[in-house]
Write a protein that holds these residues in place. Structure first.
Motif, PDB file in Angstrom:
ATOM      1  N   VAL A 242      14.243  29.823  13.673  1.00  0.00           N
ATOM      2  CA  VAL A 242      13.489  30.037  12.438  1.00  0.00           C
ATOM      3  C   VAL A 242      14.363  30.803  11.457  1.00  0.00           C
ATOM      4  N   LYS A 243      13.892  30.884  10.225  1.00  0.00           N
ATOM      5  CA  LYS A 243      14.564  31.673   9.200  1.00  0.00           C
ATOM      6  C   LYS A 243      13.633  32.797   8.797  1.00  0.00           C
ATOM      7  N   PHE A 244      14.121  34.012   8.924  1.00  0.00           N
ATOM      8  CA  PHE A 244      13.360  35.170   8.468  1.00  0.00           C
ATOM      9  C   PHE A 244      14.139  35.777   7.309  1.00  0.00           C
ATOM     10  N   GLU A 245      13.562  35.748   6.109  1.00  0.00           N
ATOM     11  CA  GLU A 245      14.258  36.226   4.899  1.00  0.00           C
ATOM     12  C   GLU A 245      15.697  35.712   4.850  1.00  0.00           C
ATOM     13  N   ASP A 246      15.830  34.411   4.969  1.00  0.00           N
ATOM     14  CA  ASP A 246      17.114  33.702   4.813  1.00  0.00           C
ATOM     15  C   ASP A 246      18.074  33.815   5.992  1.00  0.00           C
ATOM     16  N   TYR A 247      17.682  34.501   7.067  1.00  0.00           N
ATOM     17  CA  TYR A 247      18.581  34.615   8.222  1.00  0.00           C
ATOM     18  C   TYR A 247      17.991  33.898   9.436  1.00  0.00           C
ATOM     19  N   CYS A 248      18.874  33.239  10.168  1.00  0.00           N
ATOM     20  CA  CYS A 248      18.458  32.294  11.209  1.00  0.00           C
ATOM     21  C   CYS A 248      18.514  32.858  12.616  1.00  0.00           C
ATOM     22  N   SER A 249      17.735  32.250  13.484  1.00  0.00           N
ATOM     23  CA  SER A 249      17.894  32.348  14.932  1.00  0.00           C
ATOM     24  C   SER A 249      18.223  30.948  15.425  1.00  0.00           C
ATOM     25  N   ASP A 250      18.739  30.856  16.639  1.00  0.00           N
ATOM     26  CA  ASP A 250      19.058  29.567  17.253  1.00  0.00           C
ATOM     27  C   ASP A 250      19.033  29.779  18.769  1.00  0.00           C
ATOM     28  N   ILE A 251      17.986  29.286  19.401  1.00  0.00           N
ATOM     29  CA  ILE A 251      17.680  29.625  20.797  1.00  0.00           C
ATOM     30  C   ILE A 251      17.308  28.346  21.561  1.00  0.00           C
ATOM     31  N   GLN A 252      17.745  28.228  22.810  1.00  0.00           N
ATOM     32  CA  GLN A 252      17.272  27.139  23.671  1.00  0.00           C
ATOM     33  C   GLN A 252      16.693  27.723  24.955  1.00  0.00           C
ATOM     34  N   ARG A 253      15.670  27.065  25.468  1.00  0.00           N
ATOM     35  CA  ARG A 253      15.031  27.476  26.718  1.00  0.00           C
ATOM     36  C   ARG A 253      14.763  26.253  27.577  1.00  0.00           C
ATOM     37  N   THR A 254      14.773  26.456  28.897  1.00  0.00           N
ATOM     38  CA  THR A 254      14.566  25.364  29.849  1.00  0.00           C
ATOM     39  C   THR A 254      13.294  25.600  30.664  1.00  0.00           C
ATOM     40  N   ARG A 322      23.184  32.953   7.823  1.00  0.00           N
ATOM     41  CA  ARG A 322      22.275  32.302   6.886  1.00  0.00           C
ATOM     42  C   ARG A 322      22.100  30.833   7.246  1.00  0.00           C
ATOM     43  N   PHE A 323      23.032  30.283   7.988  1.00  0.00           N
ATOM     44  CA  PHE A 323      22.894  28.948   8.557  1.00  0.00           C
ATOM     45  C   PHE A 323      22.835  29.078  10.064  1.00  0.00           C
ATOM     46  N   ALA A 324      22.197  28.104  10.712  1.00  0.00           N
ATOM     47  CA  ALA A 324      22.178  28.095  12.171  1.00  0.00           C
ATOM     48  C   ALA A 324      23.606  27.932  12.700  1.00  0.00           C
ATOM     49  N   HIS A 325      24.391  27.059  12.075  1.00  0.00           N
ATOM     50  CA  HIS A 325      25.823  26.956  12.381  1.00  0.00           C
ATOM     51  C   HIS A 325      26.555  27.666  11.263  1.00  0.00           C
ATOM     52  N   ASP A 326      27.135  28.802  11.559  1.00  0.00           N
ATOM     53  CA  ASP A 326      27.705  29.614  10.483  1.00  0.00           C
ATOM     54  C   ASP A 326      29.102  30.081  10.877  1.00  0.00           C
ATOM     55  N   GLY A 327      29.850  30.592   9.896  1.00  0.00           N
ATOM     56  CA  GLY A 327      31.133  31.225  10.186  1.00  0.00           C
ATOM     57  C   GLY A 327      32.242  30.254  10.532  1.00  0.00           C
TER      58      GLY A 327
ATOM     59  N   ASP B  44      20.505  15.825   8.519  1.00  0.00           N
ATOM     60  CA  ASP B  44      21.864  16.340   8.401  1.00  0.00           C
ATOM     61  C   ASP B  44      22.731  15.973   9.595  1.00  0.00           C
ATOM     62  N   VAL B  45      24.024  15.828   9.344  1.00  0.00           N
ATOM     63  CA  VAL B  45      24.992  15.599  10.419  1.00  0.00           C
ATOM     64  C   VAL B  45      25.807  16.870  10.632  1.00  0.00           C
ATOM     65  N   THR B  46      26.377  16.986  11.826  1.00  0.00           N
ATOM     66  CA  THR B  46      27.020  18.240  12.221  1.00  0.00           C
ATOM     67  C   THR B  46      28.528  18.203  12.037  1.00  0.00           C
TER      68      THR B  46
END
Lengths: 395, 395
Positions: A242-254, A322-327, B44-46
């Protein structure tokens, strides 16, 4: 607040790299948006605009006249210059005043967050700088952009932590919704509703966020939820942010869906799950400032392969912001598409995912994605990591 | 649906311009998004991705392996090629197969919608094409991108018409809310709530959409609503647009707040308003295929100046589409920042705003923005134009 902090940080980064000035050169930023703009302005600009930060701390914003009031409000630029007909006059005057021996601009072959300058805008800037004898001073701003993206301030980390909290909370809520017969689409819809109820944004496109995969026959990753139904004996995984005030999380669960009579995951699933948990922990322990991401990727990749699984077809982890894939720096292998990214040294303040995966035949894909922040001495999880497979009852 | 239609349209445009192939070359399109992608893919593409359309109708999508399933679903690409480590091998094979004598790519000095290729990606593509002897075939795709943006299909026009209907309906609703003492912010908040209740998007950033300006002391345009209060004797104007299924409207309307005892706008305000209405109608009547936008801008500009007002500090009108400011051809003056845009020939199917403005001293800014579509023989309003100033009672 963020912009003031980031512009100050940029001045420090210019000093560190001994670069005289950095120009972010854009137009119609609602159409093509240089990712550096998020640290430089608060609203899109319309016409050709140059945001210039210098090593000495002077800052210029040269924008169309009708955009000046919004820029002045930021209180960040020592000079705000507006024009009606064209940017050239103000821009050449500013450059001559600064008289830089290096001009960093936002292009990079290997780093997309440092590559917000379009080719047409490059040609325009090159021409303007040529006319006044400064074109040969141009260098890539990759180092500046990468450090500015990577070094999270407290303001940024706080927002990312909140995003992660919401993410885990929504995953925990959907756990009691998941049951045999439910489709991937229904599970995603439940989670999307939660995101919207909370007034949050999606870390990537809503059509693919969350991505939900159940059973052995899925597209495995980067695909939208389907009408495929949850079945006992299958593994389900989800990729969600999700994005909270423009900043992202990126999580996976099994998750594992128990068959009649089962009270725990069968051996093949448990072995796959444990392999992933260990790979993540081995990687985390090895992360620290000054290390190359390629070394970290190798540790997790080799651990998984050594236990008889195929290697995962992607890097081990990317930065988040700010993006899920950043930096720029990446925990990844030395593949063509990753260019120089896996060889960049890790720095304090970077936030990374660690997300290995493997297939358990006839069951599905086991994958966990955790987020860590790099500290002086190592790396810390930004939330409680998944250590147990989430079990779903058959009825 | 849209993508299938637009890709077919693109093949036709390539034939028309005798261009062999057109490459849209991107990566991490959630970070920097080439505006052409909206016509080529649905998500989007990665990794590095190339979408190639050829004059002969063959179409290639070369993408990271994990993105292939989403692309295949479109059913638009004759070849979908996935890779794990890097794009070079598939891309060079495809180009050698096509053996084009011209390769159009998305860069342009004068057209931002045609300039989605970043400089770093340009360098990467140039290098790949150089190695196989095709670098000198590169040309700008400006004509292709501009025509694809400009020629609205029925699907697109229908969505724009719906966006305009919602816009005018919300403006009509807010009219009974506007009253002396209400602030610009309160008026904007009322309208934002309406947009959200209807599940619509904003045509530009929510912080500036609507823009509301009341009285003579405002920033005049491109500024966010303030705490300034509506006062009798002042002119109020608003600039507002919504997004209906990704397509925008962009409309301005002018209001006058009656003073005690007034039943109509005073002469100075009425004269300003009539001048704008006439300028718009003169411009609309002159618009048609094959005409240059600079001629249209001149007609409205000269009419306003001839009646003793200052000329407006911007172009008369821009195209509208998936962005509020869209397309290349412009109804504008020959200013540096507009480059070649005012000299492009107008085409059937283009949607333009017409938006002159003028100041009435001590009252405020009078401005109307209408939207027209260019037909075979001229131009038609897409909705009922404003012919009467909207009067707000003092109490």
């Amino acid at each position: 607040m963020l912009i003031k902090e980031k512009v100050e940080q940029a001045v420090g980064i210019l000093k560190e790299n001994n670069v005289d000035c950095w120009i972010t050169f854009v137009r119609e930023s609602g159409i093509v948006h240089d990712p550096m703009l998020d640290y430089l302005i608060s609203a899109d600009v319309t016409w050709h605009s140059a945001f210039i930060i210098t090593k000495s701390g002077e800052t210029y914003a040269i924008v169309g006249q009708m955009d000046t009031a919004t820029i002045e409000d930021l209180g960040v630029y020592t000079q705000v210059l507006g024009y009606v007909e064209g940017i050239k006059e103000h821009l050449t005057t500013a450059i001559k005043d600064i008289d830089p021996s290096s001009i960093a601009i936002n292009y990079s072959k290997g780093s997309e967050i440092s590559d917000g300058l379009t080719h047409g805008m490059y040609l325009t800037l090159y021409e303007i700088l040529s006319e006044i004898g400064y074109a040969e001073k141009i260098i890539s701003a990759e180092k500046i952009a990468s450090s500015l993206k990577a070094r999270k301030t407290d303001y940024e980390l706080e927002r990312m932590t909140r995003a992660i909290e919401h993410t885990l909370d929504i995953i925990s809520k959907v756990t009691s919704f998941i049951a045999p017969g439910k489709t991937e689409k229904e599970i995603a819809a439940f989670m999307i509703q939660e995101v919207e109820n909370r007034g949050l944004g999606f870390a990537w496109e809503k059509s693919h966020c969350p991505a939900v995969f159940t059973g052995p026959e899925t597209a495995e990753a980067h695909y939208k939820p389907t009408d495929r139904k949850v079945e006992p004996g299958h593994v389900l995984n989800m990729d969600f942010g999700v994005k909270f005030e423009d900043y992202c999380s990126d999580i996976q669960r099994t998750f594992y869906i128990l068959e009649d009579g089962e009270t725990r995951a069968p051996e093949d699933v448990q072995k796959g799950f444990d392999t992933i948990v260990t790979a993540i922990e081995l990687a985390r322990q090895a992360i620290g400032p000054g290390i190359q991401g390629v070394e970290i990727d190798k540790i997790a990749r080799e651990h998984i392969v050594s236990l008889g699984y195929e290697e995962f077809p992607h890097g081990l982890g990317h930065q988040v912001g700010r993006f899920a894939h950043d930096g720029t720096a990446l925990l990844g292998p030395a593949w063509e598409k990753y260019a120089q990214k896996p060889f960049q040294l890790l720095e304090e303040g970077m936030v990374f995912t660690i997300e290995p995966r493997l297939k358990v035949p006839d069951r599905g894909v086991v994958t966990i994605e955790e987020m860590v922040v790099i500290t002086k001495g190592g790396a810390e999880f930004l939330a409680e990591p998944q250590k147990e497979i989430i079990l779903i009852n058959a009825d």
